[in-house]
Write a protein that holds these residues in place. Structure first.
Motif, PDB file in Angstrom:
ATOM      1  N   VAL A 117       6.219   1.157   0.030  1.00  0.00           N
ATOM      2  CA  VAL A 117       5.889   0.518  -1.249  1.00  0.00           C
ATOM      3  C   VAL A 117       5.425   1.533  -2.287  1.00  0.00           C
ATOM      4  O   VAL A 117       5.041   1.165  -3.386  1.00  0.00           O
ATOM      5  CB  VAL A 117       4.815  -0.594  -1.083  1.00  0.00           C
ATOM      6  CG1 VAL A 117       5.283  -1.651  -0.117  1.00  0.00           C
ATOM      7  CG2 VAL A 117       3.472  -0.023  -0.666  1.00  0.00           C
ATOM      8  N   MET A 118       5.475   2.822  -1.924  1.00  0.00           N
ATOM      9  CA  MET A 118       4.972   3.869  -2.809  1.00  0.00           C
ATOM     10  C   MET A 118       6.105   4.632  -3.488  1.00  0.00           C
ATOM     11  O   MET A 118       7.233   4.639  -3.023  1.00  0.00           O
ATOM     12  CB  MET A 118       4.102   4.847  -2.001  1.00  0.00           C
ATOM     13  CG  MET A 118       2.873   4.214  -1.389  1.00  0.00           C
ATOM     14  SD  MET A 118       1.910   5.375  -0.398  1.00  0.00           S
ATOM     15  CE  MET A 118       1.277   6.454  -1.679  1.00  0.00           C
ATOM     16  N   LYS A 119       5.745   5.298  -4.596  1.00  0.00           N
ATOM     17  CA  LYS A 119       6.653   6.191  -5.299  1.00  0.00           C
ATOM     18  C   LYS A 119       6.050   7.586  -5.240  1.00  0.00           C
ATOM     19  O   LYS A 119       4.845   7.746  -5.029  1.00  0.00           O
ATOM     20  CB  LYS A 119       6.816   5.750  -6.753  1.00  0.00           C
ATOM     21  CG  LYS A 119       7.396   4.364  -6.899  1.00  0.00           C
ATOM     22  CD  LYS A 119       7.367   3.930  -8.341  1.00  0.00           C
ATOM     23  CE  LYS A 119       7.663   2.449  -8.441  1.00  0.00           C
ATOM     24  NZ  LYS A 119       7.230   1.892  -9.708  1.00  0.00           N
ATOM     25  N   GLU A 120       6.874   8.571  -5.455  1.00  0.00           N
ATOM     26  CA  GLU A 120       6.430   9.961  -5.412  1.00  0.00           C
ATOM     27  C   GLU A 120       5.282  10.195  -6.399  1.00  0.00           C
ATOM     28  O   GLU A 120       5.342   9.757  -7.550  1.00  0.00           O
ATOM     29  CB  GLU A 120       7.607  10.870  -5.748  1.00  0.00           C
ATOM     30  CG  GLU A 120       7.360  12.324  -5.468  1.00  0.00           C
ATOM     31  CD  GLU A 120       8.636  13.141  -5.619  1.00  0.00           C
ATOM     32  OE1 GLU A 120       9.494  13.054  -4.740  1.00  0.00           O
ATOM     33  OE2 GLU A 120       8.763  13.831  -6.641  1.00  0.00           O
ATOM     34  N   GLY A 121       4.227  10.845  -5.934  1.00  0.00           N
ATOM     35  CA  GLY A 121       3.079  11.163  -6.781  1.00  0.00           C
ATOM     36  C   GLY A 121       2.001  10.091  -6.796  1.00  0.00           C
ATOM     37  O   GLY A 121       0.928  10.304  -7.350  1.00  0.00           O
ATOM     38  N   GLU A 122       2.248   8.949  -6.200  1.00  0.00           N
ATOM     39  CA  GLU A 122       1.258   7.871  -6.207  1.00  0.00           C
ATOM     40  C   GLU A 122       0.225   8.064  -5.102  1.00  0.00           C
ATOM     41  O   GLU A 122       0.506   8.620  -4.051  1.00  0.00           O
ATOM     42  CB  GLU A 122       1.934   6.510  -6.023  1.00  0.00           C
ATOM     43  CG  GLU A 122       2.729   6.077  -7.226  1.00  0.00           C
ATOM     44  CD  GLU A 122       3.322   4.688  -7.072  1.00  0.00           C
ATOM     45  OE1 GLU A 122       3.496   4.033  -8.113  1.00  0.00           O
ATOM     46  OE2 GLU A 122       3.605   4.257  -5.934  1.00  0.00           O
ATOM     47  N   THR A 123      -0.973   7.548  -5.376  1.00  0.00           N
ATOM     48  CA  THR A 123      -2.036   7.481  -4.386  1.00  0.00           C
ATOM     49  C   THR A 123      -2.445   6.021  -4.276  1.00  0.00           C
ATOM     50  O   THR A 123      -2.749   5.380  -5.285  1.00  0.00           O
ATOM     51  CB  THR A 123      -3.249   8.341  -4.806  1.00  0.00           C
ATOM     52  OG1 THR A 123      -2.816   9.699  -4.951  1.00  0.00           O
ATOM     53  CG2 THR A 123      -4.365   8.268  -3.778  1.00  0.00           C
ATOM     54  N   VAL A 124      -2.422   5.517  -3.052  1.00  0.00           N
ATOM     55  CA  VAL A 124      -2.686   4.103  -2.806  1.00  0.00           C
ATOM     56  C   VAL A 124      -3.711   3.977  -1.681  1.00  0.00           C
ATOM     57  O   VAL A 124      -3.649   4.703  -0.696  1.00  0.00           O
ATOM     58  CB  VAL A 124      -1.385   3.358  -2.415  1.00  0.00           C
ATOM     59  CG1 VAL A 124      -1.655   1.892  -2.147  1.00  0.00           C
ATOM     60  CG2 VAL A 124      -0.326   3.516  -3.498  1.00  0.00           C
ATOM     61  N   THR A 125      -4.652   3.054  -1.848  1.00  0.00           N
ATOM     62  CA  THR A 125      -5.608   2.746  -0.786  1.00  0.00           C
ATOM     63  C   THR A 125      -5.183   1.434  -0.133  1.00  0.00           C
ATOM     64  O   THR A 125      -4.998   0.428  -0.815  1.00  0.00           O
ATOM     65  CB  THR A 125      -7.039   2.635  -1.343  1.00  0.00           C
ATOM     66  OG1 THR A 125      -7.398   3.910  -1.896  1.00  0.00           O
ATOM     67  CG2 THR A 125      -8.025   2.264  -0.246  1.00  0.00           C
ATOM     68  N   PHE A 126      -5.019   1.490   1.173  1.00  0.00           N
ATOM     69  CA  PHE A 126      -4.573   0.343   1.956  1.00  0.00           C
ATOM     70  C   PHE A 126      -5.714  -0.193   2.810  1.00  0.00           C
ATOM     71  O   PHE A 126      -6.532   0.578   3.310  1.00  0.00           O
ATOM     72  CB  PHE A 126      -3.433   0.750   2.902  1.00  0.00           C
ATOM     73  CG  PHE A 126      -2.173   1.154   2.199  1.00  0.00           C
ATOM     74  CD1 PHE A 126      -1.193   0.216   1.901  1.00  0.00           C
ATOM     75  CD2 PHE A 126      -1.964   2.473   1.830  1.00  0.00           C
ATOM     76  CE1 PHE A 126      -0.033   0.582   1.252  1.00  0.00           C
ATOM     77  CE2 PHE A 126      -0.799   2.848   1.179  1.00  0.00           C
ATOM     78  CZ  PHE A 126       0.173   1.903   0.891  1.00  0.00           C
ATOM     79  N   LEU A 127      -5.748  -1.497   2.988  1.00  0.00           N
ATOM     80  CA  LEU A 127      -6.660  -2.145   3.928  1.00  0.00           C
ATOM     81  C   LEU A 127      -5.793  -2.741   5.031  1.00  0.00           C
ATOM     82  O   LEU A 127      -4.971  -3.620   4.766  1.00  0.00           O
ATOM     83  CB  LEU A 127      -7.475  -3.236   3.237  1.00  0.00           C
ATOM     84  CG  LEU A 127      -8.322  -2.804   2.034  1.00  0.00           C
ATOM     85  CD1 LEU A 127      -9.029  -4.012   1.432  1.00  0.00           C
ATOM     86  CD2 LEU A 127      -9.317  -1.734   2.419  1.00  0.00           C
ATOM     87  N   PHE A 128      -5.971  -2.227   6.240  1.00  0.00           N
ATOM     88  CA  PHE A 128      -5.145  -2.654   7.365  1.00  0.00           C
ATOM     89  C   PHE A 128      -5.974  -3.431   8.378  1.00  0.00           C
ATOM     90  O   PHE A 128      -7.017  -2.940   8.825  1.00  0.00           O
ATOM     91  CB  PHE A 128      -4.539  -1.454   8.097  1.00  0.00           C
ATOM     92  CG  PHE A 128      -3.611  -0.614   7.275  1.00  0.00           C
ATOM     93  CD1 PHE A 128      -2.468  -1.160   6.706  1.00  0.00           C
ATOM     94  CD2 PHE A 128      -3.866   0.733   7.084  1.00  0.00           C
ATOM     95  CE1 PHE A 128      -1.598  -0.369   5.966  1.00  0.00           C
ATOM     96  CE2 PHE A 128      -3.000   1.528   6.355  1.00  0.00           C
ATOM     97  CZ  PHE A 128      -1.864   0.977   5.785  1.00  0.00           C
ATOM     98  N   PRO A 129      -5.519  -4.616   8.787  1.00  0.00           N
ATOM     99  CA  PRO A 129      -6.167  -5.285   9.920  1.00  0.00           C
ATOM    100  C   PRO A 129      -5.879  -4.458  11.180  1.00  0.00           C
ATOM    101  O   PRO A 129      -4.980  -3.622  11.190  1.00  0.00           O
ATOM    102  CB  PRO A 129      -5.493  -6.660   9.975  1.00  0.00           C
ATOM    103  CG  PRO A 129      -4.229  -6.523   9.215  1.00  0.00           C
ATOM    104  CD  PRO A 129      -4.410  -5.390   8.246  1.00  0.00           C
ATOM    105  N   SER A 130      -6.631  -4.688  12.224  1.00  0.00           N
ATOM    106  CA  SER A 130      -6.538  -3.829  13.406  1.00  0.00           C
ATOM    107  C   SER A 130      -5.143  -3.783  14.016  1.00  0.00           C
ATOM    108  O   SER A 130      -4.731  -2.749  14.529  1.00  0.00           O
ATOM    109  CB  SER A 130      -7.557  -4.256  14.460  1.00  0.00           C
ATOM    110  OG  SER A 130      -7.280  -5.563  14.921  1.00  0.00           O
TER     111      SER A 130
END
Length: 183
Positions: free
Chosen positions: A136-149
């Motif tokens: 879901v990301m593009k080059e140069g992006e920074t994304v914070t994800f919340l993942f269930p276990s």
């Protein structure tokens, strides 16, 4: 005596020609373990989802998005001009960290280092959340994800760092995307 010999030979032949019988299991399983495990996992997911929704509500200044694959994310750095996202076979270079939901670092970006991953083709030991998050990301992006276990380290955790069935957050920076020859 001769009749007795023929009788014994006939009985022995009749018994020896009997077809083999399948052995029956000593213990039969009703499938209840699988059903109980599924119920346990559903309850665990609901609990983790409630915790994540609480975090999202507390961070109303961030624009969280949910993904149909079962995780949530927000952009720290977003590229609104590019349309190129990793596709099957592309090689992506990225960095990431692993934190608990309170923000305490479990494994730093420095410890992990720069990573390369061939989208949907590599046997690299990445958690499923990161593999799906990169898409879901593009080059140069920074994304914070919340993942269930179940999208993170699941039942195994990280030895001596993260327990079993613990949801995490991970900040990923996608450094580059190299298109494969097939695309």
């Amino acid at each position: 005596m001769r009749n007795l010999f023929f009788l014994c030979a006939f009985l022995l032949l009749a018994v020896a020609c009997k077809s083999p019988e399948a052995r029956r299991p000593v213990q039969r399983s009703s499938g209840s373990f699988i059903k109980e495990s599924a119920e346990r996992n559903k309850k665990l997911y609901k609990k983790e989802e409630a915790i994540i929704n609480k975090i999202i509500a507390q961070n109303s200044d961030k624009d969280f998005e949910s993904n149909p694959n079962g995780f949530w994310y927000f952009y720290n750095v977003k590229d609104t001009l590019s349309t190129v996202m990793p596709k099957y076979g592309d090689v992506v270079t990225f960095t990431y960290d692993v934190k608990n939901l309170e923000g305490t670092t479990i494994v730093s970006e420095k410890e992990i280092g720069l990573q390369q991953y061939q989208v949907d083709q590599s046997n690299q030991e990445l958690i499923s959340g990161i593999r799906e998050g990169l898409k879901v990301m593009k080059e140069g992006e920074t994304v914070t994800f919340l993942f269930p276990s179940y999208k993170a380290f699941g039942y195994y955790g990280i030895e001596e760092k993260l327990g079993a069935n613990v949801p995490i957050q991970s900040t990923i920076t996608l450094r580059s995307i190299e298109s494969s020859e097939e695309n």
